[in-house]
Design an enzyme around this catalytic site. Structure first.
Site, mmCIF file in Angstrom:
data_model
loop_
_atom_site.group_PDB
_atom_site.id
_atom_site.type_symbol
_atom_site.label_atom_id
_atom_site.label_comp_id
_atom_site.label_asym_id
_atom_site.label_seq_id
_atom_site.Cartn_x
_atom_site.Cartn_y
_atom_site.Cartn_z
ATOM 1 N N LYS A 66 0.829 -1.219 0.000
ATOM 2 C CA LYS A 66 0.000 0.000 0.000
ATOM 3 C C LYS A 66 0.862 1.269 0.000
ATOM 4 O O LYS A 66 0.439 2.316 -0.484
ATOM 5 C CB LYS A 66 -0.928 0.009 1.219
ATOM 6 C CG LYS A 66 -1.964 -1.130 1.211
ATOM 7 C CD LYS A 66 -2.699 -1.208 2.548
ATOM 8 C CE LYS A 66 -3.731 -2.323 2.591
ATOM 9 N NZ LYS A 66 -4.332 -2.501 3.926
ATOM 10 N N TYR A 191 -5.837 -4.979 -6.473
ATOM 11 C CA TYR A 191 -5.418 -4.790 -5.073
ATOM 12 C C TYR A 191 -4.822 -6.097 -4.504
ATOM 13 O O TYR A 191 -3.736 -6.100 -3.928
ATOM 14 C CB TYR A 191 -6.626 -4.315 -4.254
ATOM 15 C CG TYR A 191 -6.453 -4.417 -2.760
ATOM 16 C CD1 TYR A 191 -5.654 -3.514 -2.068
ATOM 17 C CD2 TYR A 191 -7.068 -5.438 -2.031
ATOM 18 C CE1 TYR A 191 -5.479 -3.622 -0.696
ATOM 19 C CE2 TYR A 191 -6.906 -5.546 -0.664
ATOM 20 C CZ TYR A 191 -6.109 -4.633 -0.003
ATOM 21 O OH TYR A 191 -5.926 -4.751 1.356
ATOM 22 N N TYR A 243 -2.361 0.389 11.450
ATOM 23 C CA TYR A 243 -3.791 0.308 11.774
ATOM 24 C C TYR A 243 -4.062 0.871 13.162
ATOM 25 O O TYR A 243 -3.498 1.882 13.534
ATOM 26 C CB TYR A 243 -4.286 -1.146 11.639
ATOM 27 C CG TYR A 243 -3.919 -1.755 10.323
ATOM 28 C CD1 TYR A 243 -4.340 -1.164 9.144
ATOM 29 C CD2 TYR A 243 -3.131 -2.883 10.242
ATOM 30 C CE1 TYR A 243 -4.004 -1.701 7.913
ATOM 31 C CE2 TYR A 243 -2.790 -3.441 9.013
ATOM 32 C CZ TYR A 243 -3.227 -2.836 7.868
ATOM 33 O OH TYR A 243 -2.888 -3.356 6.668
ATOM 34 N N VAL A 261 0.118 -8.245 6.785
ATOM 35 C CA VAL A 261 -0.283 -9.465 7.512
ATOM 36 C C VAL A 261 0.585 -10.678 7.177
ATOM 37 O O VAL A 261 0.476 -11.712 7.833
ATOM 38 C CB VAL A 261 -1.766 -9.868 7.317
ATOM 39 C CG1 VAL A 261 -2.702 -8.963 8.060
ATOM 40 C CG2 VAL A 261 -2.142 -10.002 5.871
HETATM 41 N N1 GLU Z 1 -4.487 -8.540 1.582
HETATM 42 C C1 GLU Z 1 -4.773 -8.236 2.951
HETATM 43 C C2 GLU Z 1 -6.241 -7.924 3.067
HETATM 44 O O1 GLU Z 1 -6.713 -7.173 2.271
HETATM 45 C C3 GLU Z 1 -3.928 -7.105 3.415
HETATM 46 C C4 GLU Z 1 -4.099 -6.826 4.845
HETATM 47 C C5 GLU Z 1 -2.816 -6.507 5.561
HETATM 48 O O2 GLU Z 1 -1.714 -6.853 5.119
HETATM 49 O O3 GLU Z 1 -2.896 -5.911 6.627
HETATM 50 O O4 GLU Z 1 -6.930 -8.422 3.916
#
Ligand code: GLU
Length: 307
Positions: A66, A191, A243, A261
């Site tokens: 991102k 995405y 987050y 994640v």
């Molecule tokens: N591909 C994961 C999702 O959209 C990314 C989330 C993350 O890395 O925090 O749930």
């Protein structure tokens, strides 16, 4: 400073905690990753690298991507991008729908899932094709990492799509508020594909250098974005990169950073280095448990936090 010795010390200190984290289990491809792995790398402005652990092992960069899609979108659209997304911390889990509903489909920031999906939509607009938008993100990452071998793992992205009900719901919700222009499935697919790019900590620490150096790659002098834009991206990483644990990360680590994640984290020491750490076990907020600990130890031992 003897960076190699410091990384080795950190590795020794964090290893006992590797079993405390919980690997992401929302898709089988991530659930099967061995949690007892650890790697940490730093890259200095002259290209010198120091690494420890599983530094050559590529992992799913997930939300770290991102940072790169946001960079491309900011470079392309400038301030206009903020008509679609905000820059405030959400204080909510990364995939929450609630806030998006009462804020009329405008995501709080580019690093929660809704914001990143929205950024991807803007890129699909600009490149006029979902395939090209994905390739531009991938090529940008190859360029900043100076590595042509980087790929996206299709098994992971297909599996993300199969289990992606919540992300698809976020995209649909934005679409219902007229804040998503393209086909929901196509945007979410791009995405997922950029989230499924795989890199190791050596590549990622190299890739962060442009953000440590006001938008210019210090090794080959390429300017990717303006100094002003680099400042903004670092600020959003500091306030929103982890987050609802972003405050905690700033408090304990004190560097702009972004987690994924897959257990990876990238961070920036302004004017000095790019850092990446990987340990697949996550804490309750979905950030690498040992990765966060390792970065905290790094800034404590080196006094290299921005505060
Ligand atoms: N591909 C994961 C999702 O959209 C990314 C989330 C993350 O890395 O925090 O749930």
């Amino acid at each position: 400073m003897d960076y190699q010795a410091i990384l080795e010390e950190i590795s020794q200190e964090v290893r006992p905690f590797l079993k405390n984290g919980k690997v992401a289990d929302y898709i089988p491809a991530l659930a099967s990753v061995d949690p007892e792995q650890f790697a940490m790398s730093i890259t200095l402005f002259d290209g010198t690298q120091y690494s420890v652990g599983d530094m050559d092992k590529c992992f799913s960069i997930q939300s770290i991507s991102k940072v790169f899609s946001f960079t491309l979108a900011l470079k392309t659209f400038g301030k206009k991008l903020y008509e679609r997304i905000g820059i405030e911390p959400s204080g909510n889990p990364f995939n929450s729908l609630v806030q998006l509903e009462y804020e009329h489909g405008k995501p709080r920031n580019p690093f929660i899932n809704a914001g990143a999906i929205n950024v991807t939509d803007a890129l699909v607009n600009h490149y006029k094709s979902d395939e090209l938008a994905f390739l531009e993100v991938l090529n940008f990452i190859k360029s900043i990492a100076d590595d042509d071998s980087i790929l996206s793992n299709e098994i992971v992205s297909k599996s993300e799509m199969e289990y992606g009900h919540r992300n698809i719901a976020l995209a649909n919700l934005m679409k219902s508020f007229n804040n998503l222009d393209n086909d929901v499935t196509k945007v979410v697919d791009v995405y997922f594909r950029h989230c499924s790019i795989e890199m190791n900590t050596k590549m990622l620490s190299r890739a962060m250098l442009y953000l440590a150096n006001h938008g210019v790659d210090p090794i080959n002098a390429k300017r990717y974005i303006s100094a002003q834009q680099a400042k903004r991206i670092n600020a959003v990483m500091l306030t929103c990169g982890h987050y609802d644990a972003s405050g905690d990360f700033a408090f304990h680590v004190g560097l702009p950073g972004k987690s994924g994640v897959g257990g990876g984290i990238v961070a920036v020491v302004p004017k000095l280095m790019g850092i990446s750490v990987w340990a697949p076990g996550l804490n309750a907020q979905g950030n690498s448990l040992v990765g966060t600990k390792a970065l905290e130890l790094f800034t404590s031992k080196t006094s290299l936090s921005i505060f």
